[in-house]
Scaffold this active site. Structure first.
Site, short mmCIF file in Angstrom:
data_model
loop_
_atom_site.label_atom_id
_atom_site.label_comp_id
_atom_site.label_asym_id
_atom_site.label_seq_id
_atom_site.Cartn_x
_atom_site.Cartn_y
_atom_site.Cartn_z
N ASN A 187 0.82 -1.22 0.00
CA ASN A 187 0.00 0.00 0.00
C ASN A 187 0.85 1.26 0.00
OD1 ASN A 187 -2.60 -1.18 -0.01
ND2 ASN A 187 -2.48 -1.60 2.18
N GLU A 222 -5.59 -8.25 5.45
CA GLU A 222 -4.84 -9.12 4.54
C GLU A 222 -4.75 -10.55 5.07
OE1 GLU A 222 -1.73 -6.90 7.07
OE2 GLU A 222 -3.71 -6.55 6.22
#
Length: 306
Positions: A187, A222
């Site tokens: 990210n 995740e």
């Protein structure tokens, strides 16, 4: 002081209850394991064929099922006014099992489990009230919009059902807890759109790396979780290694940029590491933590210490 109207119990004659409604039953096959988990197939009078072919009455998206795998027949006994359903194997490649026993022909009782390929169906006789309950159960089974896998809550619900079967028939089960390594860097380096793309693709990799009978979910962020019915430690390690290797070798490309990620996996086993859902998940999570500590991009099987 007189009793308030709202404190009174309203009474009714027993004859006012629709007893016919309570006696009316509906026979169904409910998918307990498989690609269409939660779906139920209403059985009708006459004969219905089960298989993966296009010309059957109950079609299962299961490569382990034959095109015309088994037949369910309805019969009515006018003497005692009872109905029965009989399942017959149609010389299928992988056979038909009722309550984990291979059968050529068997009369079904409410609650029986039927395994066809990697799909497990439950035969149920439901009254009108129970039909509404099962409809609500189906509504509770939902999928994560990003990955296409089950939500954590839906997996917990189906795993509870599966653990009851494991206890009843003494069959093993494995739980896999999975976490992408250093996902925050994806990210930070490539942006959140790339992060979402990676999660979507990893969900697909996990779904393609497990069997039709195995169930996977996005656990949150995740993290992913899966359970593998009738799987021992060696089998679970094989599946986990397939997932790990497939994630490691995949390149995730979006708008000309490519990210590479790895995944760590922790495994717990029923009944060695617990018999309850939360205990098994906690032990798999403990094994995952050890995989992270030992360097990531690896698999750890929970040890037998409490």
């Amino acid at each position: 002081m007189s009793q308030s109207f709202f404190d009174r119990t309203i009474t009714t004659e027993r004859s006012e209850v629709d007893s016919q409604k309570l006696r009316r039953h509906h026979a169904s096959l409910v998918v307990m394991q498989g690609a269409e988990i939660g779906r139920d197939f209403r059985l009708r009078r006459g004969t219905m064929v089960i298989g993966r072919g296009l010309d059957v009455d109950i079609r299962l998206p299961d490569d382990m099922a034959s095109r015309r795998h088994a037949r369910v027949e309805f019969s009515w006994n006018p003497i005692n006014e009872t109905v029965s359903f009989v399942i017959t194997d149609l010389d299928s490649t992988n056979h038909t099992y009722v309550n984990s026993r291979r059968v050529d022909r068997s009369e079904l009782k409410s609650g029986d489990t039927i395994q066809i390929g990697d799909t497990v169906l439950k035969f149920v006789l439901l009254d009108d009230i129970e039909v509404k309950f099962h409809a609500e159960v189906r509504n509770r089974i939902s999928f994560d919009q990003l990955t296409g896998l089950l939500t954590k809550e839906s997996l917990y619900f189906t795993l509870e059902v599966e653990l009851k079967r494991c206890l009843q028939y003494t069959v093993p089960l494995a739980v896999l807890m999975m976490d992408l390594d250093y996902f925050k860097q994806v990210n930070d380096t490539h942006g959140h759109l790339m992060g979402s793309h990676v999660l979507t693709e990893v969900g697909g990799i996990i779904a393609r790396s497990i069997r039709g009978a195995d169930i996977a979910a996005r656990y949150g962020g995740e993290e992913f979780v899966a359970y593998l019915p009738e799987t021992d430690g060696a089998g679970a390690m094989q599946v986990a290694e397939r997932i790990r290797g497939n994630v490691e070798s995949a390149g995730f490309t979006l708008d000309g940029r490519t990210a590479n990620v790895t995944i760590s996996v922790g495994i717990s086993l029923f009944p060695a590491h617990g018999r309850a859902l939360r205990e098994l998940v906690a032990r798999a999570d403990r094994a995952l933590y050890r995989a992270k500590e030992e360097g990531r991009n690896r698999i750890c099987l929970e040890d037998d210490r409490p």
